[in-house]
Design an enzyme around this catalytic site. Sequence first.
Site, mmCIF file in Angstrom:
data_model
loop_
_atom_site.group_PDB
_atom_site.id
_atom_site.type_symbol
_atom_site.label_atom_id
_atom_site.label_comp_id
_atom_site.label_asym_id
_atom_site.label_seq_id
_atom_site.Cartn_x
_atom_site.Cartn_y
_atom_site.Cartn_z
ATOM 1 N N ASP A 75 47.624 47.458 49.915
ATOM 2 C CA ASP A 75 47.995 46.824 48.642
ATOM 3 C C ASP A 75 48.936 47.759 47.884
ATOM 4 O OD1 ASP A 75 48.234 45.483 46.256
ATOM 5 O OD2 ASP A 75 46.129 45.543 45.698
ATOM 6 N N LYS A 99 52.004 41.132 45.925
ATOM 7 C CA LYS A 99 51.877 40.705 44.524
ATOM 8 C C LYS A 99 53.269 40.655 43.924
ATOM 9 C CE LYS A 99 47.323 42.755 43.837
ATOM 10 N NZ LYS A 99 46.669 44.039 43.546
ATOM 11 N N GLU A 153 40.607 46.552 51.368
ATOM 12 C CA GLU A 153 41.903 46.764 50.744
ATOM 13 C C GLU A 153 42.066 48.205 50.296
ATOM 14 O OE1 GLU A 153 43.778 44.523 47.299
ATOM 15 O OE2 GLU A 153 42.415 43.019 48.081
ATOM 16 N N ASP A 193 37.641 46.076 47.944
ATOM 17 C CA ASP A 193 38.875 46.712 47.487
ATOM 18 C C ASP A 193 38.522 48.062 46.889
ATOM 19 O OD1 ASP A 193 41.340 47.429 46.592
ATOM 20 O OD2 ASP A 193 41.688 45.655 45.344
ATOM 21 N N LYS A 203 35.441 39.126 46.253
ATOM 22 C CA LYS A 203 36.215 40.359 46.406
ATOM 23 C C LYS A 203 35.515 41.436 45.595
ATOM 24 C CE LYS A 203 40.667 42.336 45.263
ATOM 25 N NZ LYS A 203 42.103 42.216 45.488
ATOM 26 N N ASP A 210 43.998 35.557 46.264
ATOM 27 C CA ASP A 210 43.170 36.273 45.292
ATOM 28 C C ASP A 210 43.724 35.935 43.905
ATOM 29 O OD1 ASP A 210 41.622 38.122 43.916
ATOM 30 O OD2 ASP A 210 42.876 39.830 44.488
ATOM 31 N N ARG A 233 40.836 51.419 36.659
ATOM 32 C CA ARG A 233 40.914 51.096 35.229
ATOM 33 C C ARG A 233 39.841 50.097 34.804
ATOM 34 N NH1 ARG A 233 45.290 46.421 34.626
ATOM 35 N NH2 ARG A 233 44.880 45.280 36.521
ATOM 36 N N LYS A 282 34.878 45.172 44.192
ATOM 37 C CA LYS A 282 35.571 46.415 43.851
ATOM 38 C C LYS A 282 34.661 47.607 44.121
ATOM 39 C CE LYS A 282 39.523 44.836 42.153
ATOM 40 N NZ LYS A 282 40.839 45.242 42.689
ATOM 41 N N ASP A 327 41.995 34.759 40.968
ATOM 42 C CA ASP A 327 40.949 34.456 39.999
ATOM 43 C C ASP A 327 41.252 34.882 38.566
ATOM 44 O OD1 ASP A 327 40.898 37.114 40.656
ATOM 45 O OD2 ASP A 327 38.728 37.275 40.825
ATOM 46 N N ILE A 385 45.988 41.300 36.164
ATOM 47 C CA ILE A 385 45.270 40.469 35.190
ATOM 48 C C ILE A 385 46.338 39.682 34.428
ATOM 49 C CG2 ILE A 385 43.705 40.453 33.221
ATOM 50 C CD1 ILE A 385 42.364 41.245 35.824
HETATM 51 MG MG MG Z 1 43.941 45.512 45.547
#
Ligand code: MG
Length: 368
Positions: free
Chosen positions: A244, A268, A219, A191, A160, A321, A25, A162, A323, A298
């Site tokens: 994850d 998470k 990840e 990731d 990290k 993680d 996304r 992406k 941020d 987010i």
């Molecule tokens: Mg992840």
Amino acid sequence: MTVLTSVETYRIAVPLKKPFKTALRTVEAAEAVIVHLATQDGRSGFGEAPPTHVITGDTLDAIEQAIQLIGTGLIGMDLRRRDQLFDKLHKTLVGNTSAKAAVDMALYDLIAQQAGMPLTQFLGGYHEAIETDYTVSVNAPAEMAEDAAVCERAGFTVLKVKVGIDSSENDFSRIQAIRKRVGDKATLRLDANQGWDPKSAVRIINRMEAAGFNIELIEQPVPAHDIEGLKFVTDRTLTPIMADESVFSPVDARRVLEMRAADLINIKLMKAGGIHRAMKINALAESFGVPCMTGSMIETKLGLSAAAHFAASQPNITRFDFDAPLMLKEDLVPGGIQYSGKDIRFSDEPGLGIDAGRFLETLRERRG
Ligand code: MG
């Protein structure tokens, strides 16, 4: 008696400084439902849930309705009967892990306030302070190399990155460009957000190993449901592989751990349904000798305060993680954790340390 007397929700939206782009996304604003739980003796507990449709399936409307349903069921219950509260929270409805996480955070905020301790101390108090990585969104190699250099200059030592949005060939070029730009010092974790299939994941990881890119971990290389595929990758690469999206619940974690399908787990709160279940996942992982990272969606500093208080409390959580609040154009949350570059510190205030009066004022102003 400390009894829960009311539940209310507010919606917020805070723009991001720069769009956040992953294989799943692109996000331009942090939207969330904020929950406020109040007690008979005048305390306030807060929680947050963002609508991460592509990961949790949760939307703003669904989160709000689920919070009302769960919260209404908790009214009149006693905070000192902690496991009764969390049992009720998780049995009220299936799924809806983001709404559950928001209510769970608010409950833990209140329970720790009642105990007179910062939440991280209440939960275990292992790390006094922690450090976050910083995310480099997936873009063209040159733009990613530039973003990585900006992060490094800002003092972040763990990036990290992406990947997984198009071809694994392009991902090789992305990491090559970043390594060339930032040198060998920065720790790089990747990731793929489910973006590779098992065989191309093995091929690209082996290629990066041979090229000496020195990747700390990767990840979620493969789709969330493909636990056999995740194990296929873990068994055929030397780089540590982290689950994850494959691990939401303690039951998911047990399957991955028993199969040895991953070397690490990313916990998470929005996937687990809050701290209560996150503690169970971490304890299971610890019993298998599998360290965990804690990350977030987010989210604003409210959700991150809960995640950081949880993560810092446990010795088995070794990577952070956190941020997301640093990506936002403004900070709506008075109090909570304190950021200074990559360093995250905790105040001595009980619970999550949110300034309830000021925060409620902001939330009400925004509701208009
Ligand atoms: Mg992840």
